[in-house]
Design a protein around this motif. Structure first.
Motif, PDB file in Angstrom:
ATOM      1  N   ILE A 135       4.878 -10.767   8.165  1.00  0.00           N
ATOM      2  CA  ILE A 135       4.133  -9.879   7.280  1.00  0.00           C
ATOM      3  C   ILE A 135       5.040  -8.707   6.935  1.00  0.00           C
ATOM      4  N   TYR A 136       5.274  -8.523   5.648  1.00  0.00           N
ATOM      5  CA  TYR A 136       6.006  -7.355   5.164  1.00  0.00           C
ATOM      6  C   TYR A 136       4.999  -6.256   4.894  1.00  0.00           C
ATOM      7  N   ILE A 137       5.140  -5.145   5.589  1.00  0.00           N
ATOM      8  CA  ILE A 137       4.371  -3.964   5.226  1.00  0.00           C
ATOM      9  C   ILE A 137       5.185  -3.297   4.131  1.00  0.00           C
ATOM     10  N   ALA A 138       4.688  -3.406   2.902  1.00  0.00           N
ATOM     11  CA  ALA A 138       5.439  -3.015   1.720  1.00  0.00           C
ATOM     12  C   ALA A 138       4.892  -1.703   1.163  1.00  0.00           C
ATOM     13  N   ILE A 139       5.635  -0.646   1.392  1.00  0.00           N
ATOM     14  CA  ILE A 139       5.229   0.677   0.927  1.00  0.00           C
ATOM     15  C   ILE A 139       5.550   0.781  -0.560  1.00  0.00           C
ATOM     16  N   GLU A 169       9.689  -8.762  15.269  1.00  0.00           N
ATOM     17  CA  GLU A 169      10.109 -10.093  14.840  1.00  0.00           C
ATOM     18  C   GLU A 169       9.214 -10.610  13.720  1.00  0.00           C
ATOM     19  N   GLN A 170       7.951 -10.198  13.746  1.00  0.00           N
ATOM     20  CA  GLN A 170       6.978 -10.710  12.789  1.00  0.00           C
ATOM     21  C   GLN A 170       6.606  -9.708  11.698  1.00  0.00           C
ATOM     22  N   VAL A 171       6.758  -8.425  11.960  1.00  0.00           N
ATOM     23  CA  VAL A 171       6.382  -7.381  11.007  1.00  0.00           C
ATOM     24  C   VAL A 171       7.649  -6.704  10.492  1.00  0.00           C
ATOM     25  N   ILE A 172       7.822  -6.721   9.184  1.00  0.00           N
ATOM     26  CA  ILE A 172       8.975  -6.101   8.540  1.00  0.00           C
ATOM     27  C   ILE A 172       8.482  -4.921   7.720  1.00  0.00           C
ATOM     28  N   ILE A 173       9.124  -3.774   7.893  1.00  0.00           N
ATOM     29  CA  ILE A 173       8.763  -2.564   7.156  1.00  0.00           C
ATOM     30  C   ILE A 173       9.732  -2.427   5.986  1.00  0.00           C
ATOM     31  N   ASP A 174       9.198  -2.249   4.782  1.00  0.00           N
ATOM     32  CA  ASP A 174      10.045  -2.149   3.601  1.00  0.00           C
ATOM     33  C   ASP A 174       9.325  -1.299   2.549  1.00  0.00           C
ATOM     34  N   SER A 175      10.005  -1.033   1.463  1.00  0.00           N
ATOM     35  CA  SER A 175       9.394  -0.326   0.338  1.00  0.00           C
ATOM     36  C   SER A 175       9.803  -1.033  -0.942  1.00  0.00           C
ATOM     37  N   TYR A 176       9.046  -0.776  -1.992  1.00  0.00           N
ATOM     38  CA  TYR A 176       9.350  -1.403  -3.280  1.00  0.00           C
ATOM     39  C   TYR A 176       8.792  -0.562  -4.417  1.00  0.00           C
ATOM     40  N   GLN A 177       9.342  -0.807  -5.602  1.00  0.00           N
ATOM     41  CA  GLN A 177       8.821  -0.227  -6.840  1.00  0.00           C
ATOM     42  C   GLN A 177       8.558  -1.382  -7.788  1.00  0.00           C
ATOM     43  N   GLY A 178       7.634  -1.182  -8.701  1.00  0.00           N
ATOM     44  CA  GLY A 178       7.374  -2.201  -9.700  1.00  0.00           C
ATOM     45  C   GLY A 178       6.218  -3.106  -9.316  1.00  0.00           C
ATOM     46  N   LEU A 179       6.242  -4.303  -9.893  1.00  0.00           N
ATOM     47  CA  LEU A 179       5.144  -5.247  -9.698  1.00  0.00           C
ATOM     48  C   LEU A 179       5.174  -5.866  -8.309  1.00  0.00           C
ATOM     49  N   THR A 180       4.008  -5.945  -7.707  1.00  0.00           N
ATOM     50  CA  THR A 180       3.892  -6.533  -6.382  1.00  0.00           C
ATOM     51  C   THR A 180       4.331  -7.996  -6.380  1.00  0.00           C
ATOM     52  N   VAL A 181       3.990  -8.743  -7.428  1.00  0.00           N
ATOM     53  CA  VAL A 181       4.391 -10.159  -7.475  1.00  0.00           C
ATOM     54  C   VAL A 181       5.905 -10.306  -7.577  1.00  0.00           C
ATOM     55  N   ASP A 182       6.582  -9.353  -8.203  1.00  0.00           N
ATOM     56  CA  ASP A 182       8.049  -9.393  -8.234  1.00  0.00           C
ATOM     57  C   ASP A 182       8.618  -9.174  -6.839  1.00  0.00           C
ATOM     58  N   TYR A 183       7.997  -8.274  -6.085  1.00  0.00           N
ATOM     59  CA  TYR A 183       8.433  -8.057  -4.701  1.00  0.00           C
ATOM     60  C   TYR A 183       8.176  -9.314  -3.868  1.00  0.00           C
ATOM     61  N   GLY A 217       0.829  -1.194   0.000  1.00  0.00           N
ATOM     62  CA  GLY A 217       0.000   0.000   0.000  1.00  0.00           C
ATOM     63  C   GLY A 217       0.859   1.238   0.000  1.00  0.00           C
ATOM     64  N   SER A 218       0.201   2.385  -0.113  1.00  0.00           N
ATOM     65  CA  SER A 218       0.942   3.643  -0.057  1.00  0.00           C
ATOM     66  C   SER A 218       1.114   4.105   1.386  1.00  0.00           C
ATOM     67  N   PHE A 219       0.175   3.725   2.260  1.00  0.00           N
ATOM     68  CA  PHE A 219       0.228   4.093   3.679  1.00  0.00           C
ATOM     69  C   PHE A 219       0.531   5.582   3.830  1.00  0.00           C
ATOM     70  N   ASP A 220      -0.288   6.382   3.139  1.00  0.00           N
ATOM     71  CA  ASP A 220      -0.054   7.821   3.038  1.00  0.00           C
ATOM     72  C   ASP A 220      -1.209   8.623   3.613  1.00  0.00           C
ATOM     73  N   PRO A 221      -1.480   8.506   4.917  1.00  0.00           N
ATOM     74  CA  PRO A 221      -0.764   7.780   5.964  1.00  0.00           C
ATOM     75  C   PRO A 221      -1.408   6.429   6.274  1.00  0.00           C
ATOM     76  N   ILE A 222      -0.726   5.663   7.137  1.00  0.00           N
ATOM     77  CA  ILE A 222      -1.329   4.445   7.663  1.00  0.00           C
ATOM     78  C   ILE A 222      -2.514   4.861   8.528  1.00  0.00           C
TER      79      ILE A 222
END
Length: 161
Positions: free
Chosen positions: A32-36, A64-78, A9-14
């Motif tokens: 769970i990766y929270i993927a911005i 330990e269970q929640v990872i904060i990250d960001s990505y560009q491009g296709l979600t399936v590639d991430y 998600g964009s989480f703009d804001p969460i």
């Protein structure tokens, strides 16, 4: 093998609705990766590094269970990059389903090993969206019941990261 999901998600804001979905999904997944998602053609309301800092604060007891990250491009590639088998999405209404369903089907065409999991909003959260939160904030409204305190602290300037 671990059960790994991403919550893109964009989480703009969460919002509290996002937090509710993540909290309810924690028992279902090992991580769970929270993927911005970063879209260079859009001007964010909150800058990426600040979003990450807010998310780190909101989920500080679950790192330990929640990872904060960001990505560009296709979600399936991430998903492939982080070894996720699931994409987690929240559903507020039938309109959300109509929007998310074709995305889910196309993601499955692109990577059949990734499944989309839909969780329906808990009562009292279906009306909350980042767009509405931004509008309320821009017009001086009270966000206390809509977003985590870390968001309010940032938007009010009390968080000088």
């Amino acid at each position: 093998m671990s059960n790994i999901a991403i919550f893109p998600g964009s989480f703009d804001p969460i919002t509290n609705a996002h937090v509710d979905i993540i909290e309810r999904a924690l028992p279902l997944f090992d991580k769970i990766y929270i993927a911005i998602g970063v879209n260079s053609s859009k001007k964010p309301y909150i800058e990426l590094e600040t979003k990450k800092a807010i998310l780190e604060e909101v989920f500080k007891g679950k790192r330990e269970q929640v990872i904060i990250d960001s990505y560009q491009g296709l979600t399936v590639d991430y998903c492939k990059k982080v070894g996720a088998q699931f994409i987690l999405r929240g559903m507020r209404s039938a309109k959300d389903f109509e929007f998310e369903q074709p995305i889910s089907q196309n993601n499955q065409l692109l990577n059949e090993s990734v499944q989309t999991i839909f969780l329906i909003s808990s009562p009292g959260y279906g009306h909350i969206s980042s767009t509405i939160v931004r509008d309320i904030h821009s017009n001086g409204g009270d966000l206390g019941k809509l977003v985590p305190q870390a968001v309010i602290d940032h938007l009010d300037g009390r968080d000088q990261r």
